[in-house]
Design a protein around this motif. Structure first.
Motif, PDB file in Angstrom:
ATOM      1  N   TYR A 149     -20.984  -2.482  10.088  1.00 60.25           N
ATOM      2  CA  TYR A 149     -20.716  -1.854   8.656  1.00 60.25           C
ATOM      3  C   TYR A 149     -18.869  -2.357   8.754  1.00 60.25           C
ATOM      4  O   TYR A 149     -18.405  -2.509   9.479  1.00 60.25           O
ATOM      5  CB  TYR A 149     -20.798  -0.634   8.497  1.00 60.25           C
ATOM      6  CG  TYR A 149     -20.359   0.455   9.483  1.00 60.25           C
ATOM      7  CD1 TYR A 149     -19.167   1.017   9.626  1.00 60.25           C
ATOM      8  CD2 TYR A 149     -21.499   0.855  10.495  1.00 60.25           C
ATOM      9  CE1 TYR A 149     -18.879   1.975  10.407  1.00 60.25           C
ATOM     10  CE2 TYR A 149     -20.889   1.560  11.610  1.00 60.25           C
ATOM     11  CZ  TYR A 149     -19.707   2.295  11.541  1.00 60.25           C
ATOM     12  OH  TYR A 149     -19.432   3.274  12.505  1.00 60.25           O
ATOM     13  N   VAL A 150     -18.622  -2.318   7.427  1.00 58.00           N
ATOM     14  CA  VAL A 150     -17.224  -2.680   7.039  1.00 58.00           C
ATOM     15  C   VAL A 150     -16.553  -1.733   6.259  1.00 58.00           C
ATOM     16  O   VAL A 150     -17.291  -0.846   5.609  1.00 58.00           O
ATOM     17  CB  VAL A 150     -17.374  -4.034   6.165  1.00 58.00           C
ATOM     18  CG1 VAL A 150     -17.654  -5.341   7.220  1.00 58.00           C
ATOM     19  CG2 VAL A 150     -18.239  -4.143   5.080  1.00 58.00           C
ATOM     20  N   VAL A 151     -15.424  -1.829   5.729  1.00 59.12           N
ATOM     21  CA  VAL A 151     -14.919  -0.803   4.811  1.00 59.12           C
ATOM     22  C   VAL A 151     -14.260  -1.694   3.476  1.00 59.12           C
ATOM     23  O   VAL A 151     -13.618  -2.797   3.695  1.00 59.12           O
ATOM     24  CB  VAL A 151     -13.615   0.098   5.509  1.00 59.12           C
ATOM     25  CG1 VAL A 151     -14.246   0.727   6.663  1.00 59.12           C
ATOM     26  CG2 VAL A 151     -12.727  -0.766   6.113  1.00 59.12           C
ATOM     27  N   VAL A 152     -14.065  -0.865   2.526  1.00 54.45           N
ATOM     28  CA  VAL A 152     -13.428  -1.610   1.360  1.00 54.45           C
ATOM     29  C   VAL A 152     -11.991  -1.596   1.246  1.00 54.45           C
ATOM     30  O   VAL A 152     -11.248  -0.515   1.694  1.00 54.45           O
ATOM     31  CB  VAL A 152     -13.947  -0.736  -0.222  1.00 54.45           C
ATOM     32  CG1 VAL A 152     -13.323  -1.210  -1.242  1.00 54.45           C
ATOM     33  CG2 VAL A 152     -15.392  -0.859  -0.090  1.00 54.45           C
ATOM     34  N   THR A 153     -11.367  -2.662   0.787  1.00 57.28           N
ATOM     35  CA  THR A 153     -10.158  -2.913   0.951  1.00 57.28           C
ATOM     36  C   THR A 153      -9.517  -3.042  -0.699  1.00 57.28           C
ATOM     37  O   THR A 153      -8.236  -3.433  -1.015  1.00 57.28           O
ATOM     38  CB  THR A 153      -9.526  -4.087   1.836  1.00 57.28           C
ATOM     39  OG1 THR A 153      -9.977  -5.187   1.518  1.00 57.28           O
ATOM     40  CG2 THR A 153     -10.020  -3.583   3.409  1.00 57.28           C
ATOM     41  N   ASP A 169     -13.222  -5.472   8.872  1.00 57.28           N
ATOM     42  CA  ASP A 169     -13.902  -5.191  10.053  1.00 57.28           C
ATOM     43  C   ASP A 169     -12.994  -4.006  10.790  1.00 57.28           C
ATOM     44  O   ASP A 169     -11.548  -4.229  10.645  1.00 57.28           O
ATOM     45  CB  ASP A 169     -13.898  -6.176  11.207  1.00 57.28           C
ATOM     46  CG  ASP A 169     -15.095  -7.112  10.602  1.00 57.28           C
ATOM     47  OD1 ASP A 169     -16.253  -6.797  10.195  1.00 57.28           O
ATOM     48  OD2 ASP A 169     -14.789  -8.187  10.643  1.00 57.28           O
ATOM     49  N   VAL A 170     -13.418  -3.105  10.894  1.00 57.55           N
ATOM     50  CA  VAL A 170     -12.812  -1.801  11.983  1.00 57.55           C
ATOM     51  C   VAL A 170     -13.368  -1.427  13.173  1.00 57.55           C
ATOM     52  O   VAL A 170     -14.740  -1.623  13.012  1.00 57.55           O
ATOM     53  CB  VAL A 170     -12.200  -0.659  11.055  1.00 57.55           C
ATOM     54  CG1 VAL A 170     -11.391  -0.952   9.969  1.00 57.55           C
ATOM     55  CG2 VAL A 170     -13.502   0.028  10.325  1.00 57.55           C
ATOM     56  N   ASN A 291      -5.348  -1.368   3.267  1.00 54.66           N
ATOM     57  CA  ASN A 291      -6.159  -2.756   3.844  1.00 54.66           C
ATOM     58  C   ASN A 291      -6.630  -2.579   5.250  1.00 54.66           C
ATOM     59  O   ASN A 291      -6.908  -3.764   5.537  1.00 54.66           O
ATOM     60  CB  ASN A 291      -5.130  -4.039   3.724  1.00 54.66           C
ATOM     61  CG  ASN A 291      -3.611  -3.442   4.635  1.00 54.66           C
ATOM     62  OD1 ASN A 291      -3.842  -2.742   5.366  1.00 54.66           O
ATOM     63  ND2 ASN A 291      -2.563  -4.202   4.336  1.00 54.66           N
ATOM     64  N   ALA A 292      -6.702  -1.333   5.850  1.00 50.49           N
ATOM     65  CA  ALA A 292      -7.168  -1.131   7.101  1.00 50.49           C
ATOM     66  C   ALA A 292      -6.543  -1.628   8.463  1.00 50.49           C
ATOM     67  O   ALA A 292      -6.969  -2.108   9.166  1.00 50.49           O
ATOM     68  CB  ALA A 292      -8.784  -1.602   7.056  1.00 50.49           C
ATOM     69  N   GLU A 293      -5.127  -2.149   8.086  1.00 47.61           N
ATOM     70  CA  GLU A 293      -4.458  -2.702   9.085  1.00 47.61           C
ATOM     71  C   GLU A 293      -3.810  -1.673   9.862  1.00 47.61           C
ATOM     72  O   GLU A 293      -3.522  -0.418   9.612  1.00 47.61           O
ATOM     73  CB  GLU A 293      -3.581  -3.836   8.621  1.00 47.61           C
ATOM     74  CG  GLU A 293      -4.106  -4.871   8.012  1.00 47.61           C
ATOM     75  CD  GLU A 293      -2.952  -6.035   7.481  1.00 47.61           C
ATOM     76  OE1 GLU A 293      -1.902  -5.397   7.642  1.00 47.61           O
ATOM     77  OE2 GLU A 293      -3.339  -7.182   6.956  1.00 47.61           O
TER      78      GLU A 293
END
Length: 542
Positions: A149-153, A169-170, A291-293
């Protein structure tokens, strides 16, 4: 080391059932708005051929919400999940998951027909091996990038209505960090600084407790699948009356760094953790999503907080006061609610009077503030693994209230709650879909229990675990020491008897002589008079 290698191998094989499913993050799926992936067991969407579920239209009730959010059609979370998907898997029986490949909470087995009850335990009562395993699981999941699974940015509008997917990706752990950020973020109204702050789809309203209950259940469920340890449960931290952060040790959640009090000790695995989605003000100023960084190290400085907002860690009396409130929620069902169990437990109702909009935070919110670091920001608080221990205990207080007053799911507010919090509203951003009122029920109906809510004998057995482990570790040494002591005593006695026989009982063995040597002079009183004794009495000294 070999155990971690096995777990890592399992991670590569076990599918995940969370939000956003990678299989539903493609251009084709986003354009059709149909998230109904195939179940690997029979290759049919939602496992329909095997009767596990079917692909159905999403039904969103059109109940009015409160006035706190006066907009419509501006935020992707409104009427979840319709902006992204209007058809999803609806699972039958005990099946669950975005493709019905999993089991409902409390059920296990290939056919999801094995009912089991798990017990969440006090983290301070875990054995040394259990503590090590828990920390290892956390670190492993934090270091493992999710394959499924991935997350929305970006917003759906920024994705050009699905034509340009924006996902990242996280790690498996950080998916849950992102979920807590996404559900509580400000609403973006368009352009830098143009946000609406009085909105939260998981806090400040009736859904606070059901939402976090589902969040913990999914997190627990995920760990079990990723590690293959189906007995895993999230431990809780009973912080009532604590004088400080007694889980902040390198053995558990990390001690304070000797070089920087806001960082964690180098002796803790958590000192190497980095956070994401923790800069809420920056995102609002720029009018963007996280942005999940990576955004720097995990921070925590317990006790060095603003004491005008939180005086100390909450007490047993404050918890009991909250439990005495018979109404789950009242009035506008937001932070202003008076004599509301939910609002008082959440921390915005005064923990001694129950009056809403309290200038001092209590209970749940107080512990977040006390941690004084990553935990103290609503949107970024899940970065700190103490979040899990804390919310497990908050959930146990919720469970006590449910057992004491036994409300019906139909008693959960069905309209006029702040947006996203009506009883039949789907919880943001979960896939599979869940409704708030479905988790307004006892934890026993969801397959889990809390150790301190068990009967006396069960609680005693659970709390004795660490002591029995220590005894198990030391008893061979105690046995050896006892045997050696016995041998030594026998040897001394034998030596004395031999000497007495050989030398005919010399004068130095005379008991009478030694008695005279050690006798106290008769004038040395053993009991002091009352005038002298009072200077050594504990009460007098205090």
């Amino acid at each position: 080391m070999w155990q971690l290698a096995i777990i890592s191998f399992v991670l590569c094989l076990v599918p995940s059932y969370q939000q956003f499913p990678r299989l539903c993050a493609t251009r084709e799926v986003l354009r059709t708005k149909e998230c109904c992936p195939s179940w690997g067991g029979d290759g049919s969407p939602c496992g329909a051929t095997s009767g596990r579920g079917s692909c159905e239209d999403v039904e969103v009730p059109d109940r009015p919400h409160g006035p706190q959010y006066p907009f419509s059609g501006l935020d992707d979370r409104e009427k979840w999940p319709l902006v992204f998907f209007n058809r999803t898997c609806q699972c039958a029986g005990n099946f669950m998951g975005f493709n019905c490949a999993d089991c409902k909470f409390g059920y296990f087995g290939v056919d999801c027909n094995e009912r089991r009850e798990s017990v969440r335990r006090n983290i301070l009562h875990l054995s040394r091996a259990e503590k090590t395993r828990f920390v290892s699981y956390l670190n492993l999941v934090k270091q493992t990038v999710s394959r499924d699974y991935v997350v929305v940015t970006g917003t759906y509008q920024e994705m050009e209505n699905g034509s340009n997917p924006m996902f990242a990706d996280v790690s498996a752990y950080d998916v849950f960090v992102w979920m807590h950020y996404y559900v509580s973020r400000n609403a973006l109204l368009g352009g830098p600084g143009n946000v609406w702050t009085d909105v939260d789809f998981a806090h400040w309203a009736p859904g606070f407790l059901p939402w976090h209950r589902v969040y913990l259940l999914h997190w627990e469920h995920e760990i079990r699948k990723l590690t293959g340890d189906m007995s895993f449960t999230i431990p809780y931290w009973d912080w009532r009356d604590a004088q400080g952060c007694d889980v902040c040790t390198d053995e558990l959640m990390g001690d304070r760094s000797p070089h920087d009090p806001s960082l964690l000790s180098p002796g803790s695995v958590f000192s190497s953790w980095t956070v994401l989605c923790s800069r809420a003000e920056d995102y609002s100023n720029r009018g963007v999503l996280c942005n999940a960084e990576e955004e720097g190290p995990l921070r925590r400085n317990p006790g060095n907080h603003n004491r005008n907002v939180v005086e100390r860690i909450p007490t047993s009396a404050e918890v009991e006061f909250a439990l005495s409130l018979t109404d789950y929620d009242t009035g506008a069902m937001d932070r202003s609610a008076n004599m509301s169990f939910r609002n008082t437990l959440e921390g915005f109702g005064d923990s001694q009077t129950g009056i809403g909009n309290s200038p001092r935070m209590g209970l749940h919110a107080a512990l977040h503030v006390f941690m004084n670091g990553s935990m103290s920001s609503v949107q970024g608080s899940a970065n700190d693994p103490i979040f899990l221990l804390h919310h497990a205990f908050v959930d146990s207080i919720y469970e006590q209230w449910l057992r004491r007053y036994r409300p019906s799911p139909s008693d959960f507010p069905d309209s006029d709650a702040p947006i996203g919090h009506n009883g039949d509203a789907h919880m943001v951003p979960f896939l599979p879909l869940h409704r708030h009122r479905d988790f307004f029920i006892s934890s026993k109906d969801l397959g889990y229990e809390y150790s301190y809510l068990l009967d006396y004998n069960q609680r005693l057995a659970e709390s004795m675990g660490p002591y029995l482990e220590v005894l198990q570790d030391v008893w061979p040494w105690l046995l050896v020491a006892g045997v050696c002591g016995g041998i030594l005593a026998v040897s001394i006695a034998a030596a004395v008897l031999t000497a007495k026989r050989r030398y005919g009982g010399p004068s130095w063995l005379s008991v009478r002589k030694w008695r005279n040597v050690f006798a106290l002079p008769e004038r040395e009183l053993l009991i002091r008079g009352s005038e002298e004794a009072k200077h050594h009495n504990y009460q007098t000294a205090i």
